[in-house]
Structure formats: structure tokens, C-alpha cells
Design an enzyme around this catalytic site. Sequence first.
Site, PDB file in Angstrom:
ATOM      1  CD  GLU A 141      -2.444   1.113   2.814  1.00 22.35           C
ATOM      2  OE1 GLU A 141      -2.585   0.038   3.434  1.00 22.35           O
ATOM      3  OE2 GLU A 141      -2.730   2.219   3.309  1.00 22.35           O
ATOM      4  CG  ASP A 180       0.308   6.748  -1.078  1.00 24.36           C
ATOM      5  OD1 ASP A 180      -0.792   7.305  -1.203  1.00 24.36           O
ATOM      6  OD2 ASP A 180       1.333   7.334  -0.687  1.00 24.36           O
ATOM      7  CD  GLU A 235      -3.307   4.312  -1.172  1.00 14.79           C
ATOM      8  OE1 GLU A 235      -3.276   5.527  -1.343  1.00 14.79           O
ATOM      9  OE2 GLU A 235      -3.101   3.776  -0.053  1.00 14.79           O
TER      10      GLU A 235
END
Lengths: 248, 248
Positions: free
Chosen positions: B65, B69, B141
Site C-alpha cells: 500500500e 500510494d 493502492e
Amino acid sequence: MRSLLRHISNWFRAYSPEEKKLLTAIRQITGKKPSNLQIYQLALIHCSVAREMRDGYRESNERLEYLGDAILGAVVAEYLFKKYPYKDEGFLTEIRSRIVSRDSLNALARKIGLDKLVIYDAKRSKSSPQSFKYIYGDAMEAFVGAVFLDKGFRFCRRFIVEKLLDHHFDMDEIVETDTNYKSRLIEWAQRNNRTVRFELLSERQQGAYKQFKVQVLVNNQEIARGSGYSKKQAEQDAARKACEYFAI
Amino acid sequence: MRSLLRHISNWFRAYSPEEKKLLTAIRQITGKKPSNLQIYQLALIHCSVAREMRDGYRESNERLEYLGDAILGAVVAEYLFKKYPYKDEGFLTEIRSRIVSRDSLNALARKIGLDKLVIYDAKRSKSSPQSFKYIYGDAMEAFVGAVFLDKGFRFCRRFIVEKLLDHHFDMDEIVETDTNYKSRLIEWAQRNNRTVRFELLSERQQGAYKQFKVQVLVNNQEIARGSGYSKKQAEQDAARKACEYFAI
């Protein structure tokens, strides 16, 4: 085809002596001759000498800074992700923020000689000192944006990893630097005659772990909350947010 | 060579029926068969079902993630940079944050069917509701991080632009949505019996422009400062920071 034409037209393009100097300087930094010199020139224009464009838009390196910041963030994220396969995302986020902090990038820009290439209007530095404080670090980000647009992601990634990270950052030292936000906050409070108090809000068992939540109060006003797997970690987390809030 | 060997070994690998189903689902989302299914599997593991690894490190999608991101941020930054050549970095930053906001990514994950693939322990959702609120957006993400690791930057960028941005975001609508932070802050203050006051701190001529600085006080306590080329813009900027601070 278009790229070929640009190559040929660049080949025959007559550069001014200043442009030739800039070309050489950029090649020394990136290891490759720029294909599109204009992008790098734009990356080196501080907003104090911005050119007026249409719709009131003023052209300086600020858009490239926005782009370069994102590219740099992604490349450093990947670099740390692969370098530390057993570290959690909190660690990775913290180390990345140390590498790409404005102070760190300001210093990096000086190390690679970018400070000598930035164009700005020093007379304006008194009227808006804030926009001058990180002039070199901002240009550093914009320069990364220029390398990305000129040479593509793969080259830009190699540039960041090999020319910037491997050369100018000692990862072990960065990791070991224990940024103690709690003592930073407390020292600041003492200097400014304010009180600091940490309060435990909750303590919960989550699987094999305990999760702690604390809040930090300055002059009895709640400023921030933090969480972590120990009380100390949660306090550091809350203190970090408080330091951000007070810009300590 | 190593990549070739992996290709060959994947070719002969026997997938379980569940894995085959997942392979098909991922191919429908990205348009390409995964080379390394394990990365996608990891991207779909919520921390409530994390596996214990060495050094107390628990494996879930949180590291992916963090990576995804950063990649998503960079790709959206480039996309907006090129789509809006005459907009300043404040505009680009604001539009990007609307696209990658947690609510937006949560909705996106549902649209592409990622919500049906995430593995989590619903029994734990009561003990830590916060980590469940954005479970799909977080997986979104992480999924981008998996695509990046499995297929490289160029494919991942095309996936984000063509399959996510072009398909599921109406840019004109996003741009036109006027997020009025000032009224959001004032409404929140009224609900919570607090006072809000904006104060002009300074007004300076900068070249052809005026630069305004304001502060916003809630219950007579300074919460944030903002700046802009008009008083209204500076107030919006301060209000935005106050909204962030109070998590409104």
C-alpha cells in the site's frame, strides 16, 4: 518519428555559450546530455524571476517541482521497499521522509552543484523570505521532474538511485538517527513557557500485539493523538504530529 | 535469464482452482495475466489476517500500500501535469488529492471489483473500526503496487491512466467540484458550538500580484495560517488546513 526529428534538429541547433555551459553542467550531474535543454532551464527558474504567460499563469519551476516531488517520492519508495524487505510501512515512510525532507534536498542540491545553476532575483528575498529558504531543494525536485520528462522513468530512476541516493546518502546513518520528537517537543515547550502532557487513551490487545493510543496536550489543550505497539512509540507518534503542527 | 526461467516455471505451474479464479479476475482488471500471482495475493491481504513473519514482522498488504500510494501519486501527477499545461501547482495538487483521496479510492476499488477479492477477518472489524474503514481503498493502492512490481512502470502507468483514470473519473466534474473548506469549517463549528474567526495578517505587493496571509482562530485559538493571491484564497487555504487538523 517526432522524436527522431527532434534529435536531428537538436543536433543542428546552435547553442549559445551559456547554453553550452549549462549542457555540460547537466551532463556532469545526470551522466547524459539533455535532449531537451528547455525543460532543464525551466527547472532552474525560481518563482522570483517567473515569466508572465497566458491566463495570468507565471512560468517558473513550481510545476516541475510538483512533478519531480512525486517522481522522487515514488523512486525512493521503491528503493526502500526493496532494500528493507522486513520493515513495516511506518519505518519506510519515516526513512523516506528523512531523505526527501526540504532540508535534506536543499543540502543535496548544493552537493551536486545545482545551487550554482538556479536563477533567482535576490532583491526579492527580503519581501518573501519563505519562498527563498528552500530555493535549492525546490530546484532539486524540479530538476528530477525535468530528467523524468526528458529521459523517461527508467533513466530518471537510475539517476536518482545511482547518482543521488548511492552517492550522497548513508542509509545506515539515516536509519540510526533517532529523531526523538518527544524531547524536541518538550524542549520547545520549555523555551516557550508551555506545558506538555501525554495521556494514555487506550490499550488494546490486537492478536499477538498490544495497540496503544495516547494524546498529547500542550497548555492543557489537545494537540494530537498517536498510536503504536508500545506506549513510547505512541507518544513519539503523537509528539511527531505536534512538532508538525507547531512547525518545530 | 532469471525472468525467462520464472516465465517457464510459471508456465508449468499448477494453479489451484481458487488461484485460477483469481488469475482471471486480475486479468479482467489489468488486461494482462499476472506473471507473479503471489504479489497480487499479498496485495489483497488485509492486516486483520496478516501472517506472522520473522522479527515480529507481520505480512499483509500494508507495505504494498505504501509503495502503490507513491506510484499512483507519481502517475496521477504526470497525468495532470500534461493534461493541464497552464495550471499552477496548487491546482494540480488539489485535483490530485481529490483523485487519490481515501474515499475516492474506496469507491474506485468497488467499481473495478477489488472489494470482492480482499481477504479480511470481519470479526476484528469491531475492535479496530479505523483499519476497516478504508479497507478497499487501501487494497486499491496495494494492488497498484503489485502491478508495478509485477509488470514494471510503463505497464502500471498505462493501467492507471487507461483502466482507472480514463474509465472511472470525470475530470471536468472533479475540477468543477468546488470544495469550500471555509463553509465546511464554519458548519462544523456551529454543530460543535465553537467560534471561527479569520484575521488578515499581511497584504504584500509581489511583482504584479498581491500576496495575502490570514490566520483562522477557533475559540480564539490560532489553528492555522493560509496564503493566496486574494483574501478569499488565503482564507480557503487556512480553512483547508484547519479542516485537516480537526479531521473534518
